[in-house]
Motif scaffolding. Structure first.
Motif, short mmCIF file in Angstrom:
data_model
loop_
_atom_site.label_atom_id
_atom_site.label_comp_id
_atom_site.label_asym_id
_atom_site.label_seq_id
_atom_site.Cartn_x
_atom_site.Cartn_y
_atom_site.Cartn_z
N LEU A 21 1.03 -1.02 -0.20
CA LEU A 21 0.38 0.07 0.33
C LEU A 21 1.08 1.22 -0.14
O LEU A 21 0.84 1.93 -0.85
CB LEU A 21 -1.06 0.18 1.35
N ALA A 22 2.20 1.10 0.39
CA ALA A 22 2.76 2.33 0.78
C ALA A 22 3.26 2.21 -0.40
O ALA A 22 3.62 3.82 -0.96
CB ALA A 22 3.96 2.03 1.96
N PRO A 30 6.46 2.91 6.89
CA PRO A 30 6.58 3.61 8.79
C PRO A 30 5.10 4.37 8.64
O PRO A 30 4.75 4.73 9.77
CB PRO A 30 7.82 4.46 8.75
N ARG A 31 4.72 5.41 7.86
CA ARG A 31 3.81 6.50 8.28
C ARG A 31 2.43 5.75 8.22
O ARG A 31 1.74 5.88 8.33
CB ARG A 31 4.04 7.94 7.03
N VAL A 32 2.61 4.16 7.27
CA VAL A 32 1.20 3.96 6.67
C VAL A 32 1.01 2.86 8.25
O VAL A 32 -0.63 3.09 8.93
CB VAL A 32 1.34 2.24 6.04
N ASN A 33 1.92 2.57 9.05
CA ASN A 33 2.55 2.17 10.53
C ASN A 33 1.57 2.81 11.20
O ASN A 33 0.40 2.39 12.45
CB ASN A 33 3.55 0.92 10.49
N GLN A 34 1.81 3.90 11.42
CA GLN A 34 1.89 4.99 12.28
C GLN A 34 0.51 5.53 12.30
O GLN A 34 -0.20 5.59 13.12
CB GLN A 34 2.86 6.22 12.14
N ILE A 44 -6.27 14.84 5.34
CA ILE A 44 -7.06 13.98 4.33
C ILE A 44 -6.55 13.88 3.27
O ILE A 44 -6.68 13.46 2.11
CB ILE A 44 -7.90 15.69 3.81
N THR A 45 -5.38 14.95 2.70
CA THR A 45 -4.37 14.43 1.62
C THR A 45 -4.19 12.89 1.69
O THR A 45 -3.61 12.48 0.62
CB THR A 45 -2.62 15.76 0.67
N ALA A 46 -3.30 12.77 2.51
CA ALA A 46 -2.78 11.81 2.61
C ALA A 46 -4.01 10.12 2.08
O ALA A 46 -3.59 9.42 2.03
CB ALA A 46 -2.14 11.50 3.98
N LYS A 49 -4.68 10.17 -1.30
CA LYS A 49 -3.81 8.96 -1.64
C LYS A 49 -3.55 7.46 -1.18
O LYS A 49 -3.16 6.69 -2.02
CB LYS A 49 -1.92 9.74 -1.34
N LEU A 50 -3.87 7.70 -0.35
CA LEU A 50 -3.96 6.19 0.37
C LEU A 50 -5.85 5.80 -0.67
O LEU A 50 -5.42 4.37 -0.35
CB LEU A 50 -4.47 5.49 1.87
N SER A 51 -6.61 6.38 -0.37
CA SER A 51 -7.48 5.66 -1.51
C SER A 51 -8.00 5.45 -2.79
O SER A 51 -8.80 4.51 -2.92
CB SER A 51 -9.16 6.88 -1.40
N ILE A 52 -7.25 6.03 -3.34
CA ILE A 52 -6.52 5.05 -5.27
C ILE A 52 -6.05 3.99 -5.06
O ILE A 52 -7.04 3.82 -5.52
CB ILE A 52 -5.46 6.29 -5.38
N PRO A 53 -5.25 3.34 -4.45
CA PRO A 53 -4.91 2.06 -4.37
C PRO A 53 -6.27 1.49 -3.75
O PRO A 53 -6.45 -0.06 -3.96
CB PRO A 53 -3.44 1.26 -3.94
N LEU A 54 -6.37 1.44 -3.14
CA LEU A 54 -8.08 1.11 -2.19
C LEU A 54 -9.44 0.95 -3.14
O LEU A 54 -9.68 -0.12 -2.40
CB LEU A 54 -7.50 1.69 -0.99
N GLU A 55 -9.17 1.61 -4.20
CA GLU A 55 -10.55 2.28 -4.89
C GLU A 55 -11.65 2.31 -4.25
O GLU A 55 -12.17 1.91 -4.30
CB GLU A 55 -10.38 0.53 -5.60
#
Length: 70
Positions: A21-22, A30-34, A44-46, A49-55
């Motif tokens: 996912l990172a 490490p940020r995803v883990n945090q 909201i920006t993060a 960014k995470l929502s795109i691969p998670l569809e």
């Protein structure tokens, strides 16, 4: 009011490891883990960014509890 992060649930449902996912989102592992451990709250920006691969939509990664007006 509490903000509950649904990131782990969405990530696992899509079959991503934190590392995968990172890489797909451009956010360091490490940020995803945090985010998942609750040590820090994603912007909201993060979330976007995470929502795109998670569809999914970015707001699907959070749940707000304790505010009856929402």
């Amino acid at each position: 009011m509490a903000i509950i992060l649904n990131l782990t649930e969405k990530r696992e449902a899509k079959g991503f490891s934190q590392n995968a996912l990172a890489k797909a989102s451009g956010i360091p592992q490490p940020r995803v883990n945090q985010y998942e451990s609750g040590k820090i709250t994603p912007s909201i920006t993060a979330l976007y960014k995470l929502s795109i691969p998670l569809e999914c939509e970015w707001h699907e990664l959070i749940t707000v509890e304790g505010d009856e007006k929402m």
